[in-house]
Design a protein around this motif. Structure first.
Motif: not given
Length: 411
Positions: A296-306
């Protein structure tokens, strides 16, 4: 045209970044580099459902047509071997030079291999990839005396599957309790009792110092730090992971138990971000630098970066949460409770257990078993800007669902 975004890593975080960029309307090229010969897939099921049925299509994040339709160039199997920050290029193991406008390190983590003699025996297994899970499934096709080194999420998830399939399982954990790094003593005890009822033998507070190897070259058991020996014909090493930071270090980026990033997941180089298991970032609640091994942290990180890449001003402030499915028990954790100085365990009339964790009277984390509603309520409360106190929860008899309804999340 822009050189676009290059993503090193094809795990769930890397995939989510590519997908989110397209969802946000990003039109420039997107390239993903991965060292596994397969489409991006989910890792959590490898120690549970996939270990049982081996259905690759059930764990794939998207079919090949998605990447074609979304104009995401997937280069696999291939490894990134170098980053030239001046030229803004990534070199791969086959000699390709891939230019980037923005580079994202989604390199994840690898299994930690302690310095224990005998671990090189062919019947010592790890569990990180579909190939690993396929090897394990084949090994479990006949009765085994299984030794699991490590009493964390992966070791216990595997142990629950193995014992339920009729195998004899011994779990060895160096710490005095199970999952000691991530859960409270009360929750450790609950899972200890659960695994013992399943039939797993648990040896706590002793580490493996040697894998005993027979004349045939196969592991036949282990020797422990307290002098005991355990026989087995198959060993799973589940002793934790270490972040893959070598590329970042070689490129001169700051590394401290992960690639150091700010609260937007950006490194000191404005053209490079990092996410997921390999990223060390400011905790949204404590402000300290942390690294989370969490899908979940990885996917939340990804959305933030996008969102940042397309020009939106955004910081990462998601409440961390985790889960582990072990047999019939679904453990869910909202927040980070490692700094807690007080735990309160509550068992409801339906038998569901909740462990509230506090520091100086402030609510830090909730651990639940088979209690999705309470877990979701905790995530809402942990987003309260002023926090929630022990006194407030106690006044409501720790009915966290009702409290979350009463304290509406700010707009």
């Amino acid at each position: 045209m822009s050189d676009g975004v290059v993503i090193i890593g094809t795990g769930q975080g890397g995939f989510q970044l590519a997908a989110s960029l397209r969802q946000e309307g990003y039109q420039s090229p997107i390239t993903m580099i991965g060292d596994e010969d397969c489409l991006p897939y989910q890792r959590p099921p490898l120690s549970k459902a996939y270990l049982r049925d081996g259905r690759v299509e059930a764990v794939q994040l998207r079919p090949a047509s998605f990447f074609e339709r979304s104009r995401i160039d997937l280069i696999a199997p291939e490894r990134a071997v170098g980053i030239d920050r001046i030229a803004r290029t990534v070199q791969t193991s086959t000699g390709r030079m891939l230019p980037y406008e923005h580079l994202v390190l989604a390199t994840g983590a690898r299994n930690f291999v302690p310095l224990i003699p005998g671990l090189e025996a062919p019947n010592v297994y790890s569990l990180k990839t579909t190939v690993d899970a396929d090897r394990l499934r084949d090994a479990l096709a006949t009765f085994r005396k299984v030794i699991v080194i490590g009493g964390g999420f992966i070791g216990l998830e595997f142990a629950a599957v193995a014992v339920s399939s009729g195998h004899q399982v011994t779990v060895i954990e160096a710490a005095p309790r199970l999952m000691a790094r991530v859960v409270s003593e009360a929750m450790s005890q609950t899972f200890r009792e659960f695994h013992e009822k399943l039939g797993n033998e648990l040896l706590l507070g002793a580490s493996v110092v040697e894998v005993t190897v027979g004349h045939d070259g196969l592991a036949s058991g282990v020797r422990l730090s307290d002098g005991r020996s355990v026989e087995g014909d198959m060993i799973l090493l589940a002793a934790g992971v270490r972040p893959n930071t070598e590329l970042a270090e070689e490129a001169g980026l700051q590394v401290a138990n992960g690639v150091v990033v700010d609260n937007t997941l950006l490194t000191a180089d404005p053209s490079i971000s990092a996410l997921g298991d390999c990223a060390a970032f400011p905790c949204p609640t404590s402000g300290g630098i942390i690294r989370l091994e969490s899908v979940q942290a990885a996917t939340d990180h990804a959305r933030t970066i996008a969102r940042r890449i397309i020009g939106k001003s955004v910081v990462y402030e998601a409440v961390p949460w985790f889960w582990s499915d072990q047999g019939s028990l679904k453990l869910q954790i909202a927040g980070l409770g490692q700094a807690a100085d007080e735990d309160i365990s509550v068992v409801g009339p339906d038998g569901r257990q909740l462990v509230f964790r506090f520091k100086m009277g402030k609510f830090l984390s909730l651990e639940t078993i088979n209690a999705a509603g309470e877990h979701m309520a905790a995530r809402k409360l942990l987003r309260q800007p002023d926090g929630v106190s022990l006194d407030i929860l106690a006044a409501r008899n720790f009915d966290i669902v009702e409290l979350a309804k009463a304290l509406k999340e700010p707009a």
